[in-house]
Design an enzyme around this catalytic site. Structure first.
Site, PDB file in Angstrom:
ATOM      1  N   GLU A 233       0.792  -1.184  -0.037  1.00 17.58           N
ATOM      2  CA  GLU A 233       0.012  -0.220   0.013  1.00 17.58           C
ATOM      3  C   GLU A 233       0.892   1.237   0.006  1.00 17.58           C
ATOM      4  OE1 GLU A 233      -3.006  -0.049  -0.339  1.00 17.58           O
ATOM      5  OE2 GLU A 233      -3.417  -2.347  -0.146  1.00 17.58           O
ATOM      6  N   CYS A 267      -2.436   8.936   2.388  1.00 20.03           N
ATOM      7  CA  CYS A 267      -2.086   8.713   1.122  1.00 20.03           C
ATOM      8  C   CYS A 267      -3.224   9.249   0.134  1.00 20.03           C
ATOM      9  CB  CYS A 267      -1.810   7.229   1.251  1.00 20.03           C
ATOM     10  SG  CYS A 267      -2.903   6.114   1.762  1.00 20.03           S
TER      11      CYS A 267
END
Length: 508
Positions: A233, A267
């Site tokens: 990720e 993010c």
């Protein structure tokens, strides 16, 4: 003995020191984890879930204390610690408790007619030792969700939390201890890059990494040499597309939150605002108004906390300076040359006259910066949004549902929200992950449990017949097989011919 200093980034206060894990202890930790796996994996799913139920109880009881720990370690405001870090973590535990048994139980699969008389199943077998390497921006949630998913699936877990937020890593360790998990089923190792590299090279059975693209590529390279499966990720540079027919007041409020929540250290932050030219000026004034009323601080009434990592402040400063030098206009915030060098707080920044060749548009910023770029057509908006190495999340703002779905389908992104931002990650029924440089793999939902398992295909026959039609000898069977397949795969199956051919083959 090395120590990790815990410093509150918002205040500069030294809180405590945490003993680092010795790199020489890595093999021993893996040995303990593999031994613990032997018994943990043999428990029924229901038995493992009892431990998760106790963990959830402990977290609910200590919610306020956990929030205060996160605030001290990260500099984020208490409300964000509670809403965006703790709540999704507890919710994830509840989701797994509710659904893990059904998701992990063996299930029947269809068996083709040519395998008549047999039954097919899929079973899930835990992989072994799962290494979780987690980041500092959401140090609880981004460690916790993969950990509990791996544990529910029958794996043992070693967590290497970020050395930037070691206090939360210690908190996680204590939560599992208070919940009574068996010894070494969960281990937490405290340290920096050298320790993370040692664990990555230690041959775990699965690696779950959340962090930068640069580090993710290094981990993937090491894992590939041992064929270790990974989930990565990584970063994002998420587009936020506003069409002229959008509810501009909602879009402006959403943009300010999506760009500045957790000081932009997300993010999935909205880092590229694309606004239809006919409403560009109006939207700009709305976001400026919303931004100027935000309160920075550390108490419960503050909206935005400090940055967490000093190195990230330097990155944000460099990107903003480069944009201004290339002609960007500072609409809100303070010029980097006037920033307080002793402070970890960055006043939210809005930039206009931004171009696609600027670092502020190309590279992940991970700070409270909102660059706004106009567009003229739907096609142009899609091209601009996709003009990135990243593809984690995106949002589309319009009251035309057909346009919203049409645009969403064309965005190269792991997730798209419509008239919303970021929140898809909070839905544990949805897969979460990125495209392009934003990562590999998905978690949450069924994938979030089953990816930590070997998927095992089982075909079962009752074993009463002495012979199968495809077994030896082949003598004289070619024409019979030809007739069998031609009758079966014909535009309309010729069942009479098929059955006759099948019976003859059984009698060979």
């Amino acid at each position: 003995m090395s120590l990790l200093q815990v410093i509150n980034p918002a205040t500069g206060e030294h809180i405590e020191n945490i003993t680092e894990t010795n790199v020489a202890d890595v093999p021993l930790m893996y040995e303990k984890s593999r031994n613990a796996f032997q018994s943990w994996s043999q428990l029924a799913v229901e038995e493992r879930l009892q431990y998760l139920k106790k963990l959830k109880e402990v977290m609910v009881q200590e919610m306020d204390a956990i929030a205060k720990t996160i605030v001290k370690d990260t500099g984020k405001v208490p409300t964000e610690a509670l809403v965006a870090d703790i709540m999704p973590s507890i919710d994830a535990v509840g989701h797994i408790i509710k659904h893990a048994k059904a998701m992990l139980k063996p299930h029947k699969a269809k068996t083709p007619l040519l395998l008549i008389g047999k039954k097919s199943y899929v079973e899930y077998m835990a992989r072994g030792v799962v290494l979780v390497i987690s980041p500092w921006n959401y140090p609880l949630q981004l460690a916790f969700v993969p950990m509990i998913s791996a544990l529910a699936s029958g794996n043992s877990v070693i967590l290497k939390p970020s050395e930037v937020t070691p206090l939360v890593g210690k908190c996680i360790e204590q939560l599992f201890q208070k919940a009574g998990f068996p010894e070494a089923v969960v281990q937490v190792a405290h340290g920096g890059k050298e320790l993370g590299a040692a664990f990555t090279a230690g041959n775990p059975d699965y690696i779950f990494f959340t962090g930068s693209v640069k580090t993710g590529k290094i981990i993937q390279e090491v894992a590939a040499k041992q064929l270790i499966p990974t989930t990565l990720e990584l970063g994002g540079k998420d587009p936020f597309i506003v069409f002229a027919d959008a509810n501009l007041k909602r879009a402006a409020k959403g943009a300010v939150w999506a760009a500045f929540t957790n000081s932009g250290q997300v993010c999935m932050s909205a880092e590229r605002m694309f606004v239809e030219r006919t409403v560009y000026d109006e939207f700009l004034q709305l976001v400026k108004k919303e931004t100027e009323i935000l309160v920075q601080g550390t108490d419960e009434n503050a909206d935005i906390g400090s940055m967490t990592f000093p190195g990230q402040v330097a990155i944000v400063k460099q990107q903003v300076q480069e944009a201004l030098e290339k002609g960007a206009q500072l609409e809100s915030g303070i010029h980097p040359e006037k920033w307080d060098k002793q402070s970890m707080f960055i006043k939210p920044i809005i930039l206009t006259n931004v171009h696609m060749d600027m670092e502020i548009v190309r590279e992940e910023t991970f700070g409270p910066v909102m660059p706004i770029i106009p567009f003229d057509t739907e096609e142009e908006a899609i091209i601009l949004a996709n003009q990135s190495e990243y593809g984690l999340n995106a949002s589309v703002w319009t009251q035309d549902s057909h346009r919203a779905r049409r645009v969403a389908r064309q965005l190269i992104s792991g997730a798209v929200t419509i008239n919303e931002a970021i929140v898809s990650v909070a839905n544990h029924y949805l897969p979460f992950g990125g495209a392009k440089h934003s990562g590999i793999g998905r978690y949450h939902g069924e994938q979030g449990l089953r990816m930590f398992c070997h998927e095992k295909a089982i075909v079962m026959d009752r074993g009463k017949r002495n012979q199968e039609i495809q077994w030896y000898p082949y003598k004289g069977t070619y024409s019979q097989f030809l007739q069998l397949f031609q009758s079966y795969f014909a535009k309309k199956t010729r069942w009479g011919t098929f059955l006759k051919s099948y019976v003859r083959l059984l009698k060979k």
